[in-house]
Design an enzyme around this catalytic site. Structure first.
Site, mmCIF file in Angstrom:
data_model
loop_
_atom_site.group_PDB
_atom_site.id
_atom_site.type_symbol
_atom_site.label_atom_id
_atom_site.label_comp_id
_atom_site.label_asym_id
_atom_site.label_seq_id
_atom_site.Cartn_x
_atom_site.Cartn_y
_atom_site.Cartn_z
ATOM 1 N N THR A 62 -10.360 -8.801 -2.008
ATOM 2 C CA THR A 62 -10.639 -7.538 -2.684
ATOM 3 C C THR A 62 -12.096 -7.477 -3.141
ATOM 4 O O THR A 62 -12.760 -6.448 -2.983
ATOM 5 C CB THR A 62 -9.696 -7.373 -3.893
ATOM 6 N N ASN B 58 -1.815 -5.229 7.556
ATOM 7 C CA ASN B 58 -0.998 -6.244 6.896
ATOM 8 C C ASN B 58 0.501 -5.999 7.052
ATOM 9 O O ASN B 58 1.292 -6.925 7.024
ATOM 10 C CB ASN B 58 -1.366 -6.357 5.414
ATOM 11 N N GLN C 77 -6.231 -10.161 7.287
ATOM 12 C CA GLN C 77 -5.038 -10.597 8.013
ATOM 13 C C GLN C 77 -5.361 -11.218 9.370
ATOM 14 O O GLN C 77 -4.535 -11.912 9.938
ATOM 15 C CB GLN C 77 -4.079 -9.413 8.222
ATOM 16 N N CYS D 193 10.909 1.011 -3.682
ATOM 17 C CA CYS D 193 11.431 0.268 -4.813
ATOM 18 C C CYS D 193 10.781 -1.098 -4.991
ATOM 19 O O CYS D 193 10.679 -1.586 -6.103
ATOM 20 C CB CYS D 193 12.924 0.074 -4.654
#
Ligand SMILES: Cc1ncc(COP(=O)(O)O)c(C=O)c1O
Lengths: 402, 297
Positions: A73, A151, A179, A325
């Site tokens: 990041t 990813n 990745q 979720c």
């Protein structure tokens, strides 16, 4: 039971040889690489060696093109923000709709700050339209950022070609290769890629170490200013133990490259074919003929991903899902939505990501377990009848407030 | 992954009353497939006594959606329709020993399915008035739609207003950027601009150095501070006892259905921990929902 870990795109176990390589840098080799005395000097040499190991894996021309950072990041943010600072008069930025949040959240913040962001759309397999891309390139664009491999699906974007086009248009090109690095051969010296991000914890090095590759001559403005570490391009005393570990991990990844693209690929293909042969109403997502050798992302229709993961976990199997979720958000994975996967399938997407530690027995076990789990959840599903989806699933069950 | 209670896990792994109910005479289909949660609740109601004789569910959804559906069917079996209508989503969450804040909406879905099924039985139209937005405040489970509506309805303009009216942002404060964005947006609509005013700093708690009396006073002060909110929604909370790290409270009549309900024990517990500077567990001694649930066959 040891557990079957098929979530290597999330993170990987640190290879024991990597741990062994890094340990001395917590104890006897504790010196600061910037110091002149012998405590520091040896550490400085170890950092240099690690830099060369990374260089080798990336096929970079110069060792000094490797800048150590704290994570993928940070590398992404450093690259994009540097390009903007270096080109203050350019107010447009380009990326794709499939990027990781490390890029997408940054772009959306930049939009709030007045930049015009162009998000390249994708087709059902997650492929960009190169004509749209070409139309977007102009001398108003400060930077293009396109991930090497996605990813979630593992699919590749044609970054080498896109970098050529950007270069020809005089636009800086960055790729988030978090990745891809370690899983596919990379040769940056023969490419037009200006900047590339990688992250240690995706290739069996520890978490909290990353690299920004910066091609020699590409204009750069640091994110962190301070000491002269990393030639003044990333200040802050080096995370020496993790840098040494990353170097070792890169060396090992290079040695295992052949294995990754033959044996790991074979196991991945076996897993996917095995599941699809046994589970009806399931399909592989992404560009399946053009993707990482370790990733399979399967959509199980009419059931929800978190429930799948909880049941897999009961069997000691670790995978991940694109359902809303699992992330606590209101929408399923932006990757699945962007590819136009319907909601009844997008919520059930499950990603299996292998590594060079994955064994045949593990794959056989997963092939055996998954069909039972899917059947069990479908029994609970309002979209499912006796032996298959109800006659017209989306009509037979159309809940209020969709 | 989620910090699910053992009860949630149990109801997920061994759901009760799952599958179609052939002779159902009340069916409620609710949920949102885009959000990944949808539920069909099927009831067999005795027309003579209006008692729910049988309840079954089919759910497309995550672990807590399935567990909430299972809990709901267990709670309502044997109830009269009018009593069943009083079951709140908090009752469902309590039955499961709590749900993570991101998952409270699963219990809301259960309650709505119940209302929809009963409306279906009575031949009424059921419409849902609830709109869900992205979760902003994780301490108190408050979403963007509720914050935006409250800011608009009450002409709010500062962070402190939002905390006072909605509780959102009153816990760990990490969501203040998101709340400021909502404020800025609504203020812009009114032709004003958002000016940050510092939120008054609270007196810092002195961890572990409290006397028993001070400790109880602080607990009472926290409960006192949330009461107006609860009372506005016709609910209430009272301190019953403090036993070591466990704080027992009695809660009454949480406002069913509204999002305020999400101002639940978890939120209050977080506030208590913040004020006391120690870990405590907040336990409801609510006779209501538990007794109701366990007295059913
Ligand atoms: C494509 C991609 N980019 C960036 C990152 C972030 O890397 P890190 O966790 O090292 O910051 C990840 C990791 O999840 C990733 O998959």
């Amino acid at each position: 039971m040891q557990g079957i870990y098929l979530d290597n795109n999330a993170t990987t176990r640190v290879d024991p040889a990597v741990v062994e390589a890094m340990l001395p840098y917590f104890t006897e080799q504790f010196g600061n690489p910037s110091s002149l005395h012998s405590f520091g000097n040896k550490v400085g040499l170890a950092v240099k060696k690690a830099r060369m190991q990374v260089q080798e894996l990336l096929g970079a021309e110069h060792e000094s093109e490797i800048i150590f950072t704290s994570c993928g990041t940070e590398s992404d943010s450093t690259a994009i923000l540097s390009a903007l600072k270096a080109n203050p008069e350019r107010r447009e930025i380009i990326t794709t709709v499939l990027e990781h949040p490390a890029i997408l959240s940054l772009y959306s913040q930049l939009e709030k700050e007045g930049y015009a962001a162009h998000y390249l759309k994708v087709d059902g397999k997650g492929r960009v339209d190169m004509d749209e891309y070409k139309r977007r390139l102009s001398d108003k664009v400060a930077v293009v950022s396109v991930m090497w491999a996605n990813n979630e699906t593992g699919s590749f974007f044609p970054v080498l070609e896109m970098a050529e086009l950007a270069n020809a248009a005089g636009v800086m090109f960055h790729t988030d290769a978090v990745q891809a690095v370690g899983k596919v051969p990379i040769d940056l010296k023969s490419s037009k890629i200006d900047m590339l991000s990688l992250s240690g914890h995706k290739l069996h090095a520890p978490k909290g170490i990353g690299v920004l590759y910066l091609k020699r001559g590409v204009r750069f403005r640091p994110l962190l200013r301070g000491g002269h570490q990393e030639r003044g391009r990333r200040a802050g005393t080096e995370n020496t133990a993790s840098i040494v570990a990353l170097g070792k991990a890169c060396e090992m990844a290079l040695a295992a490259m052949q294995h990754e693209n033959t044996e790991v690929r074979r196991l991945r293909d076996k897993l996917e074919a095995g599941i699809l042969a046994r589970v009806p109403h399931a399909f592989a997502t992404g560009d399946v003929t053009n993707r990482l050798p370790n990733t399979s992302n399967i959509a199980f229709e009419y059931i929800e991903g978190e429930a799948i993961l909880l049941l897999l976990n009961k069997f000691g199997i670790a995978a991940s899902s694109g359902s809303a979720c699992t992330s606590g958000s209101l929408e399923p994975s932006h990757v699945m939505r962007a590819m136009g996967i319907p909601y009844t399938a997008a919520h059930g997407t499950t990603r299996f990501s292998l590594s060079r530690y994955t064994t045949e027995d593990e794959i056989d076990r997963v092939i055996q377990v998954v069909p039972e789990i899917v059947a069990q959840l479908r029994k609970l599903s309002p979209y499912w009848g006796e032996n298959g989806p109800s006659a017209e699933p989306e009509k037979d069950f159309a809940p209020v407030y969709a | 992954m989620w910090d699910y209670s053992d009860k949630v896990k149990e109801h997920f792994f061994q759901p009760r009353n799952a599958g179609p109910l052939a002779d159902a005479n009340a069916v409620g289909d609710v949920g949102s497939i885009s959000c990944g949660d949808a539920l069909r609740l099927m009831l067999k109601v005795d027309p003579e006594t209006e008692t729910i004789q049988q309840a079954q569910f089919q759910t497309f959804g995550c672990g807590s959606a399935i567990a909430s559906s299972s809990a709901l069917t267990e709670i309502i079996k044997g109830m009269k329709l009018d009593d069943a209508l009083k079951v709140s989503n908090q009752d469902i969450a309590d039955y499961l020993d709590g749900l993570p804040p991101e998952k409270m909406h699963c219990s809301v879905m259960g309650r709505e399915a119940l209302q929809a099924a009963i409306a279906n039985y009575r031949g009424e139209e059921w419409s849902d008035d609830h709109e869900e937005g992205a979760l902003i405040c994780k301490c108190f489970a408050i979403d963007a739609v509720l914050i935006e509506d409250t800011v608009r309805a009450n002409n709010l303009s500062t962070m402190e207003d939002v905390i006072n009216y909605t509780k959102a942002g009153g816990g760990c404060a990490s969501c203040h950027e998101g709340i400021e964005e909502i404020l800025a947006k609504v203020l812009a609509e009114r032709g004003e601009s958002f000016k940050p005013v510092p939120v008054k700093a609270k007196e810092a708690p002195k961890p572990g150095k409290l006397t028993n009396l001070e400790r109880i006073r602080r607990i009472e002060a926290v409960l006192e501070s949330v009461r107006p909110q609860l009372q506005r929604d016709h609910g209430d909370i009272e301190l019953v006892d403090v036993d070591g790290k466990t704080v027992y409270v009695s809660m009454t009549g949480a406002c069913a259905g509204c999002q305020m309900e999400a101002l639940t024990l978890q939120g209050i517990q977080a506030k208590l921990m913040e004020e006391l500077g120690e870990l405590v567990k907040l336990v409801p001694t609510r006779a209501g929902s538990l007794a109701r649930a366990t007295s059913q066959p």
